[in-house]
Structure formats: C-alpha cells, structure tokens
Design a protein around this motif. Structure first.
Motif, PDB file in Angstrom:
ATOM      1  N   LEU A  51      -8.268   2.040  -5.080  1.00 14.68           N
ATOM      2  CA  LEU A  51      -6.925   2.515  -4.760  1.00 14.68           C
ATOM      3  C   LEU A  51      -6.922   3.322  -3.465  1.00 14.68           C
ATOM      4  CD1 LEU A  51      -4.100   2.373  -5.980  1.00 14.68           C
ATOM      5  CD2 LEU A  51      -4.579   4.515  -7.142  1.00 14.68           C
ATOM      6  N   MET A  52      -7.930   4.166  -3.276  1.00 14.70           N
ATOM      7  CA  MET A  52      -8.019   4.932  -2.032  1.00 14.70           C
ATOM      8  C   MET A  52      -8.225   4.016  -0.825  1.00 14.70           C
ATOM      9  SD  MET A  52     -10.095   8.440  -2.889  1.00 14.70           S
ATOM     10  CE  MET A  52     -11.568   7.644  -3.465  1.00 14.70           C
ATOM     11  N   ILE A  53      -9.076   3.019  -0.961  1.00 17.34           N
ATOM     12  CA  ILE A  53      -9.325   2.082   0.136  1.00 17.34           C
ATOM     13  C   ILE A  53      -8.079   1.259   0.448  1.00 17.34           C
ATOM     14  CG2 ILE A  53     -10.640   0.042   0.815  1.00 17.34           C
ATOM     15  CD1 ILE A  53     -13.016   1.264  -0.752  1.00 17.34           C
ATOM     16  N   ALA A  54      -7.401   0.795  -0.584  1.00 16.36           N
ATOM     17  CA  ALA A  54      -6.192  -0.004  -0.384  1.00 16.36           C
ATOM     18  C   ALA A  54      -5.090   0.825   0.286  1.00 16.36           C
ATOM     19  CB  ALA A  54      -5.704  -0.559  -1.714  1.00 16.36           C
ATOM     20  N   ALA A  55      -4.968   2.080  -0.083  1.00 21.09           N
ATOM     21  CA  ALA A  55      -3.944   2.929   0.525  1.00 21.09           C
ATOM     22  C   ALA A  55      -4.275   3.189   1.995  1.00 21.09           C
ATOM     23  CB  ALA A  55      -3.833   4.249  -0.236  1.00 21.09           C
ATOM     24  N   GLU A  56      -5.549   3.305   2.308  1.00 18.41           N
ATOM     25  CA  GLU A  56      -5.946   3.526   3.701  1.00 18.41           C
ATOM     26  C   GLU A  56      -5.678   2.306   4.571  1.00 18.41           C
ATOM     27  OE1 GLU A  56      -7.166   5.461   6.965  1.00 18.41           O
ATOM     28  OE2 GLU A  56      -7.002   6.368   4.981  1.00 18.41           O
TER      29      GLU A  56
ATOM     30  N   ALA B 205      -3.439  -0.105   4.005  1.00 15.70           N
ATOM     31  CA  ALA B 205      -2.055  -0.587   3.949  1.00 15.70           C
ATOM     32  C   ALA B 205      -1.335  -0.252   5.261  1.00 15.70           C
ATOM     33  CB  ALA B 205      -1.322   0.065   2.786  1.00 15.70           C
ATOM     34  N   PRO B 206      -0.490  -1.169   5.731  1.00 16.73           N
ATOM     35  CA  PRO B 206       0.257  -0.892   6.960  1.00 16.73           C
ATOM     36  C   PRO B 206       1.245   0.252   6.759  1.00 16.73           C
ATOM     37  CG  PRO B 206       0.984  -2.946   5.974  1.00 16.73           C
ATOM     38  CD  PRO B 206      -0.187  -2.463   5.167  1.00 16.73           C
ATOM     39  N   ALA B 207       1.425   1.033   7.778  1.00 11.45           N
ATOM     40  CA  ALA B 207       2.279   2.211   7.674  1.00 11.45           C
ATOM     41  C   ALA B 207       3.715   1.880   7.637  1.00 11.45           C
ATOM     42  CB  ALA B 207       2.056   3.144   8.856  1.00 11.45           C
TER      43      ALA B 207
END
Length: 75
Positions: free
Chosen positions: A66-71, A73-75
């Motif tokens: 989840l932390m990696i995916a949030a990092e 993810a496009p802003a």
C-alpha cells in the motif's frame, strides 16, 4: 490523499510486524495499539485460526504494498 494512504500502509505494516513478533515472543512497546489485529481481529475470523503468524506477515506485506502503490500513484 497520498500521505493518508501512506500512513495507513505504515500502520498496517507496523501492526503486522508487531503481531508477528507478539506471536513468537512478547511485544512490550505499544502492545494495545500495534497488536489490535493480532488480538482482536484474528480470534474473530475462523479461517485465520491456526494461521496467526501468516496472517500477521500478510498484513505487514499488504501495508508495504500500500505504501509503494501510494508513492507511485500519479498526483
């Protein structure tokens, strides 16, 4: 929103790692908060009985993902 998802991932990773440590030995630091999943959720879910260590490690892995995916993810 990205920071909130990263914080949630961090909490899940910490709870999973802490629950795994608590299952093997005793976790003296923030046990009430960090072992919530281990002490409240696992006993109430029947198919996790007997697989506590696996469930905690899976929770930690989910938190890291989840932390990696949030990092990423496009802003």
């Amino acid at each position: 929103m990205r920071k909130a998802i990263q914080v949630l991932g961090l909490v899940l990773a910490l709870q999973g790692a802490s629950g795994a440590i608590d299952h093997i030995a005793v976790q003296p630091f923030l046990g009430i908060f960090l072992n919530f999943f281990n002490r409240v959720i696992i006993p109430r879910v029947a198919f996790l009985t007997g697989y506590e260590l696996f469930a905690n490690l899976a929770l930690a892995a989910l938190g890291v993902v989840l932390m990696i995916a949030a990092e990423r993810a496009p802003a």
